[in-house]
Design a protein around this motif. Structure first.
Motif, PDB file in Angstrom:
ATOM      1  N   UNK A   9      -1.056   8.111  -0.363  1.00 44.41           N
ATOM      2  CA  UNK A   9      -1.527   8.704   0.462  1.00 44.41           C
ATOM      3  C   UNK A   9      -3.325   7.939   0.619  1.00 44.41           C
ATOM      4  N   UNK A  10      -3.678   8.276  -0.598  1.00 48.60           N
ATOM      5  CA  UNK A  10      -5.299   8.236  -1.191  1.00 48.60           C
ATOM      6  C   UNK A  10      -5.521   6.503  -1.252  1.00 48.60           C
ATOM      7  N   UNK A  11      -4.343   5.805  -1.978  1.00 49.78           N
ATOM      8  CA  UNK A  11      -4.015   4.262  -1.909  1.00 49.78           C
ATOM      9  C   UNK A  11      -4.572   3.874  -0.520  1.00 49.78           C
ATOM     10  N   UNK A  12      -3.802   4.309   0.399  1.00 49.87           N
ATOM     11  CA  UNK A  12      -3.088   3.653   1.866  1.00 49.87           C
ATOM     12  C   UNK A  12      -4.210   3.584   3.075  1.00 49.87           C
ATOM     13  N   UNK A  13      -4.676   4.551   2.279  1.00 50.46           N
ATOM     14  CA  UNK A  13      -6.148   5.158   3.266  1.00 50.46           C
ATOM     15  C   UNK A  13      -7.066   4.437   2.592  1.00 50.46           C
ATOM     16  N   UNK A  14      -7.748   4.485   1.378  1.00 50.59           N
ATOM     17  CA  UNK A  14      -8.356   3.245   1.141  1.00 50.59           C
ATOM     18  C   UNK A  14      -8.417   1.693   1.395  1.00 50.59           C
ATOM     19  N   UNK A  15      -7.134   1.317   1.805  1.00 47.60           N
ATOM     20  CA  UNK A  15      -6.936   0.233   2.120  1.00 47.60           C
ATOM     21  C   UNK A  15      -6.941  -0.296   3.629  1.00 47.60           C
ATOM     22  N   UNK A  16      -6.193   1.030   4.126  1.00 50.62           N
ATOM     23  CA  UNK A  16      -6.432   0.706   5.802  1.00 50.62           C
ATOM     24  C   UNK A  16      -8.088   1.312   6.693  1.00 50.62           C
ATOM     25  N   UNK A  17      -9.060   1.975   5.846  1.00 47.74           N
ATOM     26  CA  UNK A  17     -10.241   1.829   6.358  1.00 47.74           C
ATOM     27  C   UNK A  17     -11.215   0.322   5.968  1.00 47.74           C
ATOM     28  N   UNK A 101       2.630  -0.044   0.410  1.00 45.40           N
ATOM     29  CA  UNK A 101       2.760  -1.213   1.438  1.00 45.40           C
ATOM     30  C   UNK A 101       3.391  -0.342   2.395  1.00 45.40           C
ATOM     31  N   UNK A 102       4.814   0.683   2.211  1.00 46.09           N
ATOM     32  CA  UNK A 102       5.505   1.154   2.968  1.00 46.09           C
ATOM     33  C   UNK A 102       4.637   2.405   4.001  1.00 46.09           C
ATOM     34  N   UNK A 103       3.566   2.591   3.628  1.00 44.15           N
ATOM     35  CA  UNK A 103       3.165   3.698   4.056  1.00 44.15           C
ATOM     36  C   UNK A 103       1.925   3.428   5.073  1.00 44.15           C
ATOM     37  N   UNK A 104       1.293   1.540   4.500  1.00 46.56           N
ATOM     38  CA  UNK A 104       0.527   1.009   5.458  1.00 46.56           C
ATOM     39  C   UNK A 104       1.639   0.428   6.381  1.00 46.56           C
ATOM     40  N   UNK A 105       2.443   0.227   6.833  1.00 43.60           N
ATOM     41  CA  UNK A 105       3.802   0.090   8.081  1.00 43.60           C
ATOM     42  C   UNK A 105       4.523  -1.361   7.650  1.00 43.60           C
ATOM     43  N   UNK A 106       4.486  -2.058   6.109  1.00 43.75           N
ATOM     44  CA  UNK A 106       5.423  -2.719   6.241  1.00 43.75           C
ATOM     45  C   UNK A 106       6.896  -2.498   6.095  1.00 43.75           C
ATOM     46  N   UNK A 107       7.839  -3.592   6.900  1.00 42.73           N
ATOM     47  CA  UNK A 107       9.183  -3.638   7.209  1.00 42.73           C
ATOM     48  C   UNK A 107       9.715  -4.501   6.836  1.00 42.73           C
ATOM     49  N   UNK A 108       9.458  -5.673   6.372  1.00 44.33           N
ATOM     50  CA  UNK A 108       9.624  -6.544   5.235  1.00 44.33           C
ATOM     51  C   UNK A 108       8.624  -7.317   3.906  1.00 44.33           C
ATOM     52  N   UNK A 109       9.954  -6.893   3.329  1.00 45.54           N
ATOM     53  CA  UNK A 109       9.154  -7.446   1.586  1.00 45.54           C
ATOM     54  C   UNK A 109       9.675  -9.050   1.803  1.00 45.54           C
ATOM     55  N   UNK A 110       8.486  -9.814   1.276  1.00 47.45           N
ATOM     56  CA  UNK A 110       9.662 -11.025   0.246  1.00 47.45           C
ATOM     57  C   UNK A 110       8.906 -11.646  -0.753  1.00 47.45           C
ATOM     58  N   UNK A 111      10.176 -11.052  -1.822  1.00 44.94           N
ATOM     59  CA  UNK A 111       9.487 -10.677  -4.020  1.00 44.94           C
ATOM     60  C   UNK A 111       9.998 -12.457  -3.839  1.00 44.94           C
ATOM     61  N   UNK A 112       8.257 -12.952  -4.649  1.00 46.35           N
ATOM     62  CA  UNK A 112       9.134 -13.986  -5.149  1.00 46.35           C
ATOM     63  C   UNK A 112       9.005 -14.290  -6.896  1.00 46.35           C
TER      64      UNK A 112
END
Length: 273
Positions: A9-17, A101-112
Motif C-alpha cells: 500500500x505504501x508503494x501504491x500510495x507513493x505512485x498514486x500521488x 499495479x493491482x492496487x493502482x487499478x490494473x486489470x490486464x497485464x502484458x508480459x514480454x
C-alpha cells in the motif's frame, strides 16, 4: 523476504500521488524490449530506486523505470525492465510491482520477454504468443503466508494466459501483417544459458521457447485476478540447435533488429485490449 500488505500500500500510495492518472493496463518490457517505452512521447517516468520497496534492476539492458502513458484511450503503466530471480532477489521481490499495479487499478497485464527458440521451426526475430508455461524452478511467488487482499491460498492456473486476450492479439497482429507463432514457454532460473541436454529435455516436455523470467509475474497476476497476455521475442536459438556461443549482447542485438515491428505490435495490442 516477506512483505506486509501495508508495504504494498505504501508503494501504491507513493505512485498514486505522482502519477497524473491511474493505469488500467500494465506491461512488463523484457530484455532489449524497452524500445517501446522509449518510443512514447508524452509520458511520466519514475526510477525504480525512488519507489518504496522496489528493487534496483541490475541487468544492463533494462532501464529500471516505470513509465506511464496513454496508448490510444488506454492508460498504461509499463515496467521498462524487470527484476529477475537470478539477480539474487526473492520471488516475492520479483513480483512486488505486479501487486502494486493491482492496487493502482490494473486489470490486464502484458508480459514480454526475450527468449531462446526451442522449436526448430522458429527463427531469430519471430514473435511467439505464449499459450502456456512450464515452470522448472522449484519456487513460487505465492509461497509463504498468503495475503488474502490479493487472492486465495489456492488458485487455478488453467487460463494463465487469457484466451480472449490471445485472440485479440492475433487479430491485431493480422491487421498489421505481423506473423505470430504460438507456443509453450519454459522458465529456467539462469543466469547461465541452458545446456544442449536441458534443451533436449525441454523439447521432450513440449516447450517451444525458454527464458529466465515472465512466469513469476504471470503467477502473481493470476493470483490477484489480473488477466495476462504473454509475448516472447525469439532472439536466439537455444543451446545445441546451432553451433554458436550464446551471449546477452546477441539477445539485445536481435531485439534491436525487430524493434520497428515490436513497437507496431505492442502499440496495436495496448490500444486494442
Amino acid at each position: 523476504m516477506a512483505f506486509t500488505y501495508e508495504q504494498y500500500v505504501e508503494s501504491a500510495e507513493y505512485l498514486r500521488e505522482r502519477l497524473p492518472f491511474l493505469p488500467r493496463v500494465g506491461a512488463i518490457l523484457g530484455s532489449g524490449l524497452g524500445i517501446y517505452a522509449e518510443s512514447l512521447e508524452e509520458k511520466t517516468v519514475i526510477r525504480y530506486e525512488e519507489i518504496p520497496h522496489f528493487c534496483r534492476s541490475t541487468n544492463e539492458s533494462h532501464a529500471g523505470e516505470l513509465v506511464l502513458a496513454k496508448v490510444g484511450e488506454n492508460p498504461v503503466l509499463m515496467m521498462s525492465g524487470r527484476f529477475h530471480y537470478f539477480e539474487g532477489y526473492s520471488l516475492e521481490q520479483v513480483v512486488f510491482p505486479v501487486r502494486v499495479m493491482k492496487l493502482l487499478g490494473v486489470e490486464t497485464l502484458v508480459v514480454t520477454n526475450a527468449a531462446g527458440g526451442i522449436n526448430t521451426s522458429f527463427t531469430e526475430g519471430d514473435f511467439m504468443l505464449i499459450d502456456d508455461y512450464i515452470k522448472l524452478v522449484d519456487a513460487s511467488p505465492t509461497r509463504g503466508e498468503n495475503l488474502p487482499q490479493f487472492g486465495p491460498r489456492f488458485f487455478d492456473m488453467g487460463n494463465a494466459y487469457d484466451r480472449e486476450l490471445r485472440a485479440k492479439a492475433e487479430e491485431v497482429a493480422k491487421g498489421l501483417a505481423i506473423s505470430l507463432r504460438h507456443g509453450v514457454y519454459a522458465w529456467m532460473g539462469g543466469p547461465q544459458f541452458e545446456t544442449p541436454a536441458e534443451i533436449r529435455m525441454l523439447r521432450t516436455l513440449g516447450a517451444d521457447a525458454v527464458g529466465m523470467s515472465t512466469v513469476p509475474e504471470t503467477i502473481a497476476a493470476n493470483h490477484c485476478g489480473i488477466r495476462v497476455l504473454g509475448l516472447s521475442c525469439i532472439t536466439n536459438m537455444a543451446a545445441g540447435i546451432k553451433d554458436e556461443v550464446l551471449s546477452d549482447e546477441d539477445v539485445v542485438k536481435t531485439a534491436g533488429k525487430v524493434s520497428a515491428r515490436l513497437v507496431k505490435l505492442m502499440d496495436g495490442i495496448l490500444r486494442g485490449i
